[in-house]
Design a protein around this motif. Structure first.
Motif, mmCIF file in Angstrom:
data_model
loop_
_atom_site.group_PDB
_atom_site.id
_atom_site.type_symbol
_atom_site.label_atom_id
_atom_site.label_comp_id
_atom_site.label_asym_id
_atom_site.label_seq_id
_atom_site.Cartn_x
_atom_site.Cartn_y
_atom_site.Cartn_z
ATOM 1 N N LEU A 111 -19.009 14.748 13.585
ATOM 2 C CA LEU A 111 -19.330 14.159 12.288
ATOM 3 C C LEU A 111 -18.106 14.113 11.376
ATOM 4 N N ALA A 112 -17.295 15.166 11.395
ATOM 5 C CA ALA A 112 -16.123 15.217 10.524
ATOM 6 C C ALA A 112 -15.153 14.076 10.838
ATOM 7 N N ALA A 113 -14.969 13.788 12.118
ATOM 8 C CA ALA A 113 -14.070 12.699 12.510
ATOM 9 C C ALA A 113 -14.634 11.350 12.089
ATOM 10 N N ILE A 114 -15.947 11.191 12.213
ATOM 11 C CA ILE A 114 -16.591 9.941 11.795
ATOM 12 C C ILE A 114 -16.464 9.772 10.280
ATOM 13 N N ALA A 115 -16.648 10.859 9.529
ATOM 14 C CA ALA A 115 -16.512 10.806 8.073
ATOM 15 C C ALA A 115 -15.104 10.368 7.680
ATOM 16 N N GLU A 116 -14.098 10.878 8.361
ATOM 17 C CA GLU A 116 -12.719 10.491 8.070
ATOM 18 C C GLU A 116 -12.485 9.010 8.383
ATOM 19 N N GLU A 117 -13.091 8.550 9.463
ATOM 20 C CA GLU A 117 -12.968 7.137 9.831
ATOM 21 C C GLU A 117 -13.612 6.253 8.773
ATOM 22 N N ILE A 118 -14.787 6.647 8.294
ATOM 23 C CA ILE A 118 -15.492 5.891 7.259
ATOM 24 C C ILE A 118 -14.685 5.853 5.971
ATOM 25 N N LEU A 119 -14.129 6.985 5.581
ATOM 26 C CA LEU A 119 -13.341 7.039 4.349
ATOM 27 C C LEU A 119 -12.065 6.211 4.465
ATOM 28 N N ALA A 120 -11.453 6.205 5.638
ATOM 29 C CA ALA A 120 -10.253 5.385 5.842
ATOM 30 C C ALA A 120 -10.591 3.909 5.693
ATOM 31 N N PHE A 121 -11.751 3.511 6.240
ATOM 32 C CA PHE A 121 -12.185 2.117 6.112
ATOM 33 C C PHE A 121 -12.421 1.782 4.644
ATOM 34 N N SER A 122 -13.109 2.683 3.929
ATOM 35 C CA SER A 122 -13.438 2.402 2.538
ATOM 36 C C SER A 122 -12.191 2.335 1.660
ATOM 37 N N GLN A 123 -11.188 3.153 1.953
ATOM 38 C CA GLN A 123 -9.934 3.094 1.204
ATOM 39 C C GLN A 123 -9.185 1.790 1.479
ATOM 40 N N LYS A 124 -9.216 1.365 2.719
ATOM 41 C CA LYS A 124 -8.522 0.131 3.090
ATOM 42 C C LYS A 124 -9.135 -1.075 2.422
ATOM 43 N N HIS A 125 -10.469 -1.058 2.235
ATOM 44 C CA HIS A 125 -11.169 -2.231 1.711
ATOM 45 C C HIS A 125 -11.691 -2.024 0.293
ATOM 46 N N LYS A 126 -11.247 -0.952 -0.382
ATOM 47 C CA LYS A 126 -11.767 -0.687 -1.715
ATOM 48 C C LYS A 126 -11.327 -1.768 -2.694
ATOM 49 N N ASN A 127 -12.152 -2.010 -3.694
ATOM 50 C CA ASN A 127 -11.888 -3.061 -4.659
ATOM 51 C C ASN A 127 -10.856 -2.619 -5.687
ATOM 52 N N PRO A 128 -9.947 -3.510 -6.063
ATOM 53 C CA PRO A 128 -8.926 -3.135 -7.035
ATOM 54 C C PRO A 128 -9.457 -2.992 -8.450
ATOM 55 N N LYS A 129 -10.654 -3.498 -8.697
ATOM 56 C CA LYS A 129 -11.210 -3.435 -10.045
ATOM 57 C C LYS A 129 -12.715 -3.570 -9.985
ATOM 58 N N SER A 130 -13.348 -3.341 -11.123
ATOM 59 C CA SER A 130 -14.783 -3.531 -11.231
ATOM 60 C C SER A 130 -15.070 -4.998 -11.536
ATOM 61 N N PHE A 131 -16.263 -5.451 -11.183
ATOM 62 C CA PHE A 131 -16.616 -6.848 -11.399
ATOM 63 C C PHE A 131 -17.815 -6.955 -12.322
ATOM 64 N N ASP A 132 -17.752 -7.938 -13.212
ATOM 65 C CA ASP A 132 -18.816 -8.151 -14.187
ATOM 66 C C ASP A 132 -19.751 -9.228 -13.659
ATOM 67 N N PHE A 133 -20.975 -8.828 -13.279
ATOM 68 C CA PHE A 133 -21.945 -9.777 -12.763
ATOM 69 C C PHE A 133 -22.987 -10.165 -13.815
ATOM 70 N N SER A 134 -22.753 -9.777 -15.076
ATOM 71 C CA SER A 134 -23.739 -10.091 -16.111
ATOM 72 C C SER A 134 -23.877 -11.594 -16.318
ATOM 73 N N TYR A 135 -22.792 -12.341 -16.036
ATOM 74 C CA TYR A 135 -22.865 -13.800 -16.192
ATOM 75 C C TYR A 135 -23.943 -14.406 -15.314
ATOM 76 N N TYR A 136 -24.286 -13.710 -14.230
ATOM 77 C CA TYR A 136 -25.249 -14.249 -13.273
ATOM 78 C C TYR A 136 -26.648 -14.358 -13.870
ATOM 79 N N GLU A 137 -26.880 -13.666 -14.973
ATOM 80 C CA GLU A 137 -28.175 -13.761 -15.642
ATOM 81 C C GLU A 137 -28.274 -15.005 -16.519
#
Length: 300
Positions: free
Chosen positions: A68-94
């Protein structure tokens, strides 16, 4: 360890590898053309959008002996690689006025998507369904769209009939249909999007200029009629994927063989098309004199 316990344990393990300001939770996801599945969302401070990390393959890794520990590290590496550079405002969608010019449609298989279709506006089209989405002009996830839900109709104070008319008009404008030969597709279609090449081969493609979700072009009668006029005959439609369809002029040698064509489509879907891109195993026939599209097998 069964799958549900794995979900609990991997969430706990990932949490232990992060600090208290990171939010980690499992989401049950129902997507078009996908079986229901689970993903892990990891939201870092200041973010409100995270890449979906699907857990099925990680569970298979665990069953194969990966800790599990190795899988957790793999998941975190993926999330860091694809993390968003900023937050997005979806309020316009309303605000319907801000989104209405970018709502388009696509085709999906009705039977395969029954569960999802319960929660989204749709219109049945033969054995398929027309669904609607907001076409994003720019996105950190590429050519992305936001699927229109039933709840959006209430927020926007519109009905499904108006949504359908609007989306069909926008689709023709934003994602114009393209009709060409296979070689023409390879050559970026040439100048006239609704004119086959001078080679006049027996197989044509109907899609859109982006080559993405272009199979919905068969929902436009004027497009099919124009294709029939160019071909000078009725034609079969073979749905090669959600992105495009093949058009085969009806000839004396194939006019009584839609069952054979259907078997070919089914075999290609099983062997060569990814499950999330399969549209249908059916073959359709367009009768240009009647301007009528039908499921060919039902005519036998």
């Amino acid at each position: 360890m069964n799958y549900n316990i794995f979900l609990e344990q991997i969430t706990k393990e990932v949490n232990e590898h992060t600090d208290n300001h990171v939010r980690v939770h499992v989401e049950h996801v129902q997507k078009l053309n996908y079986p229901a599945t689970d993903s892990l969302a990891i939201l870092y401070p200041g973010e409100n959008v995270a890449p979906a990390i699907y857990l099925d393959s990680f569970y298979q890794e665990f069953l194969g002996g990966t800790p599990l520990a190795a899988i957790a590290e793999e998941i975190l590496a993926f999330s860091q690689k694809h993390k968003n550079p900023k937050s997005f405002d979806f309020s316009y969608y309303e605000d319907f006025q801000q989104v209405k010019d970018h709502i388009v449609c696509r085709l999906v298989n009705y039977e395969k998507n029954k569960a999802v279709l319960q929660n989204i506006p749709h219109q049945q089209f033969l054995d398929l369904s027309i669904v609607y989405y907001y076409l994003m002009e720019s996105s950190p996830f590429g050519n992305a769209g936001v699927l229109v839900q039933n709840s959006h109709l209430s927020t926007w104070e519109i009905d499904q009939e108006y949504l359908h008319i609007l989306a069909m008009e926008n689709t023709l404008s934003l994602l114009p249909p393209k009709f060409a030969t296979l070689s023409r597709i390879m050559e970026n279609f040439g100048e006239d999007p609704l004119s086959p090449s001078e080679e006049e081969p027996s197989m044509y493609i109907l899609t859109n200029e982006t080559l993405c979700n272009g199979a919905v072009s068969i929902c436009f009668d004027d497009v099919l009629h124009s294709a029939g006029e160019k071909l000078g005959s009725d034609f079969y439609i073979l749905p090669s994927s959600i992105h495009e369809c093949l058009l085969l002029p009806v000839q004396p040698w194939n006019s009584s063989e839609p069952g054979k064509l259907q078997r070919i489509v089914s075999e290609i879907n099983q062997k060569y098309v990814s499950p999330e891109e399969i549209l249908s195993d059916s073959v359709y026939r367009y009768r240009r004199d009647l301007r009528l599209l039908t499921i060919a097998a039902l005519e036998l």
